[in-house]
Structures are given as structure tokens and as C-alpha cells.
Design an enzyme around this catalytic site. Structure first.
Site, PDB file in Angstrom:
ATOM      1  N   ASP A 116      37.276  47.260  50.209  1.00 34.93           N
ATOM      2  CA  ASP A 116      36.313  47.857  49.297  1.00 34.93           C
ATOM      3  C   ASP A 116      36.822  49.212  48.803  1.00 34.93           C
ATOM      4  OD1 ASP A 116      33.589  48.002  48.151  1.00 34.93           O
ATOM      5  OD2 ASP A 116      33.369  49.698  49.530  1.00 34.93           O
ATOM      6  N   GLU A 170      39.875  46.473  45.944  1.00 27.95           N
ATOM      7  CA  GLU A 170      39.059  46.681  44.751  1.00 27.95           C
ATOM      8  C   GLU A 170      39.476  47.986  44.084  1.00 27.95           C
ATOM      9  OE1 GLU A 170      34.455  47.666  43.508  1.00 27.95           O
ATOM     10  OE2 GLU A 170      35.341  48.411  45.348  1.00 27.95           O
ATOM     11  N   ASP A 212      29.016  43.377  41.241  1.00 25.04           N
ATOM     12  CA  ASP A 212      28.858  44.711  40.660  1.00 25.04           C
ATOM     13  C   ASP A 212      28.719  44.688  39.145  1.00 25.04           C
ATOM     14  OD1 ASP A 212      28.963  46.047  43.131  1.00 25.04           O
ATOM     15  OD2 ASP A 212      31.149  45.983  43.126  1.00 25.04           O
TER      16      ASP A 212
END
Ligand code: NOJ
Ligand code: NOJ
Length: 720
Positions: A257, A285, A357
Site C-alpha cells: 500500500d 501502489e 479508490d
């Protein structure tokens, strides 16, 4: 697995053999996570998939943050590991070969008001409070591993790998709730407001131009989340031990993340630690809109040197513009070719059309044809495709444009007859059978605003895919050339999306003419040829970076059933296992540097070469500071360079030296880099100016003996 190993010690011998046998059978089913290129990933928001057990819906330590009516989008809704496990045959039928689940670690136990004042629970998993325990809403009220282990075992039995979302950037919110308090398997390590041990960074939120500033991006605070200080030896060990614990519990990979917001140099050592523990696949990410992003260059340098693949955000933007919007296919084609030039292992980029997201594809374009085309594209294009849960059920909620949290609805149906479900199944099967998709090059063969015909090619194996996204007009395809050998090719999708057969005529040099044909409106067709004989061909290596002694996996074709040999440059490697498509070798004790690795089959035929970086030793994070460095102007940067591959082997170019360093206290520059444990390294600092001219500091090389554990710090003055 750790538990099992403990059990072995006290188990009588015959059982031991039996368990070992079971264990190795299981390994052969799901091993080789480090060659992920032919996998298809399915992204699950654990809380929103399926409620398999009501026993964990409202656990005592976090009572009251569950909503049984599933109407409060900011509460837990009951989805759990037992639920995913119960839907394993649905997932296997879909054809996915890996699941990426929400961060499974113990999360915040309270609601916190979000920016608009709505009480919000950490149902998504991104506010970890204890990285060594399991979240009670997903497992059980004792935060133990039973349900997690059961899920991993069930997935592996179905040939499905398990990737966990891992968030090393932060713990919980720093100004409310639990104020960042971090626990180590139940023991309080510290918290943000009373941080005498320096476990956290205490900087403002990243905002405005800070999103493009290397220092703020890594050292400032992401959305009020207590920012962990990875250069602190306690945090460094805690995060690496937590990752290792998950590996011991059978996890095959990690989605890191906010990889762009964690200290980059430290992440090299995280990856190194995970790869040294065992076979794994890592992708991060790194959010960016496109290849013109100010930190794009940093992103591919990071991927190329750390061995951590990235989620392909630039391609995601192009996919949404082209398929959900009406952008020209050239936009997609340009990103594919730009990234092929920048990323050493672009086939490891992880592709997606939407995620948790952003608004779901159908929320921005409610058109199933376009959704099918986008799915077919990521399933046949380069990169590892990820399907966001419920896409195959066409699920979307368009409240507030379908953005977070409305992009995370509860899965409502598990229908295995939808076109999208069958499409994923067909193309994930092709990805497994034809290596051109996972390993091949990409070439545009026909391109205009609405039509894209592209060819994937890995030696003699070829996949030709054609998409016409125009809703009403057919396209006449004239003069198309292909590397498919002469012959007739049925549409691999059997007209599922409107395609039909083509005829390929004899030609030469991979330029065979296709008989002119019509590609109907909103059609996808796929034609393929899988080569059956040939020399050994390497398509993949993973990890791409490791020190002597680490096991690495080579994927490809025609290695043969009989064991041959593998060389790193001229140095032979010990072969641990050998099959016609996968070889596991140990990195030999060779000098650090970049090597071309090759496979020789038992008949003496030698493969192509593939790049591999041999490190000097296990990596330790060291923070280098150089005080009063030579003056710089806008666009000039100080870099670190030194005598080993980790330090760039004295390179003085932007792509190969280590950096750019950062100067929040100009003219003092610093950078965390990962360097070889126990090694006495030689290094210097250089200025690389905006025009690429180089200024070396004067004097002798600096020297430093890297510690063998923890983190290191170097402070020197620029030598004039
Ligand atoms: C990115 C994740 O994907 C997002 O959902 C999360 O809120 C932030 N990182 C912070 O962890
Ligand atoms: C060249 C630099 O000029 C010098 O300062 C440095 O010590 C050496 N490279 C290292 O070999």
C-alpha cells in the site's frame, strides 16, 4: 506453516513423512509465486465479499462498528475469510489464479469521524494497530490465525495464490481514535502522541505541491495516518517480521500500500528480506496519473532497482479514457510503448480497469460492451491483470459518482453464467496455455480511434487481438500483417464478443498477410498460435534482484523434462528443481552486478538471456547525510555513488547513481539507501546538474562498514 513446522518436531516419524509429502504436493500446486506473469488476480475487499460466519460480526473489543442492515457505507458489513473460503469454487470457476485481499491485520477498534463528520470504521483494513495479529471482524474475536490459515489452505487447494495488502506506511489515524498506537502481537510498542522512541515521523499532511516533492511524499503524513519511521530499528524489524509471519502462514505475495509514501530506500530492504525468506511476488501502489507525472522517472527507477513491481496507474488512466471515454486507442498504445522503454520488467506491471479508490468502470460508463472490451484488453495485454470484485457481476452503485465508499458495495450475486464471468475464464486459461500473453512483446498492428489490433509474441507463440469499440460501425480491416503462421484461425472467444475466423496467408519475416475482413461494431476477437517445439526460451525471472544463496524462479518454455544447466553470465548455478516450464536455482557466489542469465537444456541448446541483478549481500537500510554540499540550482541534485551495485558502481547518471537525495535543510542532503550487510563500502557524493554535467566531491572516498542488523546512519561533510 510455522505452526505445522512446530508440530513436526514432536510428531512420530511415519506421520512426519506423510505430512512432508502432503506439504510438497501442496507446494507443487501453488509454488513459484515469483513468476506471476501468467496469473490473473482478483481483488477482494474482504468486508464486502461474503459473510461466512456471524460469530465475528460484532466482536466485543470493537463492538458497535458493524451494520447488519448494510446501509451505513462506513461500517463493517460482515464479509470475512470464512466467506471468501465458501466462495472458492466460484473463484476457481472464474479462472482467477490469485486473490488479493484487504489488509488482514488487526485494525482500529473504533469509529473516527471522516472529513465530513461521518463516523467511519476501518472496514477496508488500512488502519493497522497490530501487524502480527488478525483483524477480529475477518477472523475471530481472539485475533488468532485459524480462519486466515483455513482460507490460505482452501485457496491453495484450488490452485489459487493469496496476496495480502500490506500497509507499512502508517498505523491508525494520528489525531483521533487510537492515536496511532502500535502493538507487537498484543504488546504496546508506542503511540504517536507520546513517541519518545522515534517510531513515527511528525510532519504535516502532504498537500498541494507536496504530492510531487520527494521529501514530503516519503516523510510527511498521508491523510492524518500516523507515519511510521522505517529507519527506526524497532519499526524496521517489526515490519519485516510481520511480513515474514505472513509468509510463514502461506502468503504468496504482497500488494504494498502507498509504496510511494514509504521511504523508498528502505523498501528495497523490505523486498530483499521477503525474497530471502522465500518465494513471493511484490507489487506496489505508486499512484500517478500518467507517464508525464513529475515522479514517473522515480517510479520506474524504483521498480527496476528494488525488484518491486508496480500497479500500472498510467495504463489505468488510458484504459478509462479509451474504453469508458472516447479517447483514441493511440493513447493506450503510447503508454504501452513508453512503459516498455522505461521498465526493465514491464510484463510484471499489474494492470486494472478500476479499484477500491476510484469509481467503478460501469459508474463512469454504464456500457457492458465497453466493460467487456476493457476486460479483454487487460487479459490479453502485457502486465498481470487484476479484476476488481463484482466486476463480473456488473455491480455498481453510482451515488456520488460511484466514488469511495460507493465503489465498495456488498457482492450480491455469484452468478457463474454472466458473459464477463465466462470471458475472464476463457482468457485466463489462454494466459496459462499461450506464453505470448504473460511473457511476450507487444506490437501495434492496426490502430485508429476506435480499432486496435495488437500482437503479443513470445518466440514462435503469437496472440493477435482485435478490438472495435465503435458501438454502431463495423471496421473493414485491409492490409493487416501478422506473425501468426499461415493458416485459418477461429476466434478463440468463439464469437462470445462478436469475433469470427481469419485467414493468414504465406509471407516472410513475420509479415504474413491476413485476408481482408470486417470487424463488426463492439467486437473483440482473439486469434492464437502456441508453438510446440523449439529451443529453451526464458520469459520470466523472479525475484529480479537478490544476493548469492537466494532461490530464484525462471519461467519459460522448452526447458525439457531432463535437467540441464543455468548460468549467471559464465557462472553455473545450483539447480533446485527443473520442469519444462519452470526452473528454481540458487544465486551463485558471484561478484555483485548485473548478469545475463541463460538456460541450457539437456541436449545442449542455449536459451535467450534475461537480466538479473546480483546483490553483494542481504540489504540493510542506511541513511546517508552529506552536510554543506556543493551549491545547486533548480534541477540540480546531489546523488550518492559507490563501489557496489547497491551504490551504483560509481555511476554518475540520473538512472544509475543512487538518488536524487533530498534537502529539506539545504545545503544538507540526505537519502535512505539499502546497502550490503557487513560490507565495508566505498562511496562519494556527486552533483548531477540539470544539464547532466557531473561535479564530484574532492578528496578520498568515504568508507563505512554496514551493520549486520538494524539500520545504519552515515554523516559526513562534502569534501571541497
Ligand atoms: C491506498 C489505498 O488503496 C487506500 O484505499 C488507502 O486508504 C490508502 N492507501 C491509505 O492506506
Ligand atoms: C572517480 C572520482 O573522481 C573519484 O573521486 C572516486 O574516488 C573514484 N571515481 C572512485 O573509483
Amino acid at each position: 506453516m510455522m505452526r505445522k513446522r512446530l508440530a513436526f518436531a514432536s510428531t512420530p516419524k511415519p506421520y512426519l513423512t506423510f505430512f512432508l509429502l502432503l506439504f510438497s504436493l501442496q507446494l507443487s500446486l501453488v509454488a513459484h509465486a515469483s513468476d506471476f506473469k501468467r496469473e490473473t488476480i482478483y481483488q477482494i475487499i474482504t468486508d464486502r465479499f461474503f459473510d461466512g460466519s456471524s460469530a465475528n460480526n460484532n466482536p466485543p473489543q470493537s463492538a458497535g462498528i458493524y451494520d447488519a442492515t448494510k446501509t451505513n457505507w462506513r461500517a463493517y458489513w460482515g464479509g470475512d475469510f470464512a466467506g471468501i473460503q465458501q466462495k472458492m469454487s466460484y473463484l476457481a470457476g472464474l479462472g482467477v489464479t490469485a486473490i488479493w485481499i484487504s489488509p488482514p491485520v488487526d485494525n482500529l477498534n473504533l469509529n473516527i469521524a471522516d472529513g465530513a463528520g461521518n463516523p467511519t470504521a476501518s472496514y477496508h483494513g488500512y488502519q493497522g494497530r497490530d501487524f502480527k495479529r488478525i483483524e477480529e471482524h475477518f477472523g475471530n474475536p481472539n485475533n488468532t490465525w485459524t480462519e486466515f490459515d483455513n482460507l490460505v489452505a482452501a485457496a491453495h487447494q484450488n490452485g489459487i495464490k493469496v496476496i495480502i495488502d500490506f500497509a507499512p506506511n502508517h498505523s491508525t489515524q494520528d489525531n483521533a481514535g487510537e492515536f496511532g498506537a502500535l502493538h507487537d502481537n498484543g504488546r504496546l510498542l508506542g503511540n504517536f502522541r507520546d513517541d519518545g522512541n522515534g517510531l513515527f515521523h511528525h510532519n504535516p499532511n502532504i498537500s498541494g505541491g507536496g504530492w510531487d516533492d520527494r521529501y514530503q511524499v516519503q516523510y510527511y503524513t498521508l491523510f492524518d495516518l500516523a507515519d511510521l519511521n522505517q529507519e527506526n530499528a524497532t519499526i524496521d524489524a517489526y515490519l519485516k517480521d510481520a511480513a515474514k509471519l505472513f509468509q510463514q502462514h502461506g502468503v504468496d505475495g504482497f500488494r504494498i500500500d502507498a509504496v510511494k509514501h514509504v521511504t523508498w530506500g528502505w523498501e528495497y530492504s523490505l523486498a530483499n528480506s521477503i525474497y530471502a525468506n522465500g518465494d513471493s511476488f511484490l507489487f506496489g501502489e505508486w499512484y500517478q496519473g500518467n507517464t508525464t507525472d513529475p515522479l514517473y522517472r522515480d517510479s520506474y527507477k524504483f521498480a527496476n532497482k528494488s525488484g518491486i513491481a508496480l500497479l500500472d496507474f498510467p495504463l489505468n488512466t488510458a484504459i478509462r479514457n479509451v474504453f469508458a471515454g472516447n479517447a483514441n486507442f493511440s493513447e493506450l498504445d503510447r503508454v504501452i510503448s513508453d512503459e516498455a522503454a522505461a521498465f526493465t520488467w514491464d510484463e510484471d506491471l499489474v494492470t486494472f480497469i478500476d479499484n477500491h479508490d476510484m469509481a467503478r468502470f460501469l459508474s463512469i460508463s454504464n456500457n457492458n460492451n465497453r466493460l467487456h472490451q476493457a476486460l479483454a484488453f487487460i487479459l490479453t495485454a502485457r502486465g498481470i491483470p487484476t479484476i476488481y470484485y463484482a466486476t463480473e457481476q456488473y455491480l455498481h452503485n453510482d451515488t456520488s459518482g460511484g466514488n469511495d465508499p460507493y465503489n465498495r458495495p456488498m457482492m450480491q450475486s455469484f452468478d457463474n453464467t454472466t458473459t464477463a464471468y465466462k470471458l475472464v475464464g476463457k482468457l485466463s486459461t489462454l494466459r496459462r496455455s499461450n506464453p505470448a500473453i504473460g511473457y511476450g512483446s507487444t506490437r501495434s498492428r492496426w490502430l485508429n480511434r476506435d480499432v486496435y489490433i495488437y500482437e503479443r509474441k513470445f518466440f514462435g507463440s503469437v496472440v493477435l487481438a482485435a478490438i472495435n469499440k465503435n458501438e454502431t460501425e463495423a471496421a473493414s480491416i485491409t492490409g493487416l500483417k501478422t506473425s501468426l503462421p499461415q493458416g485459418s484461425y477461429a476466434d478463440y472467444l468463439a464469437a462470445m464478443l462478436g469475433g469470427s475466423a481469419i485467414k493468414v496467408n504465406a509471407g516472410s519475416g513475420g509479415e504474413n498477410a491476413v485476408t481482408d475482413f470486417t470487424l463488426p461494431a463492439h467486437t473483440v476477437a482473439v486469434w492464437q498460435f502456441t508453438e510446440t517445439v523449439g529451443a529453451p526460451e526464458i520469459g520470466s525471472i523472479g525475484p529480479t534482484v537478490a544476493q548469492p544463496g537466494v532461490k530464484i524462479t525462471i519461467g519459460g518454455k522448452n526447458f525439457g523434462a531432463l535437467k540441464g544447466s543455468v548460468k549467471f553470465g559464465a557462472a553455473p548455478a545450483t539447480v533446485n528443481s527443473w520442469s519444462p516450464t519452470k526452473i528454481v536455482v540458487t544465486v551463485p557466489a558471484i561478484t555483485n552486478g548485473n548478469y545475463n542469465l541463460s538456460v541450457t537444456n539437456s541436449a545442449g541448446h542455449v536459451s535467450n538471456g534475461i537480466q538479473f541483478t546480483t546483490l553483494t549481500a542481504r540489504l540493510i537500510p542506511v541513511t546517508f547525510t552529506v552536510h554543506n554540499a556543493t551549491p545547486t540550482r533548480v534541477g540540480d541534485y546531489i546523488f550518492l555513488t559507490g563501489n557496489t551495485i547497491e551504490l551504483g558502481q560509481w555511476a554518475t547518471t540520473w538512472d544509475r547513481a543512487i538518488g536524487p537525495m533530498m534537502a529539506p535543510n539545504y545545503p544538507h542532503w540526505f537519502l535512505c539507501a539499502s546497502v550490503p550487510a557487513g560490507e565495508t563500502i566505498q562511496f562519494k557524493f556527486v552533483k548531477i546538474a540539470a544539464d547532466n554535467s557531473v561535479t564530484w566531491e574532492a578528496g578520498p572516498n568515504h568508507s563505512f562498514t554496514v551493520p549486520t542488523t538494524g539500520a545504519g546512519f552515515v554523516n559526513v561533510n562534502w569534501q571541497y
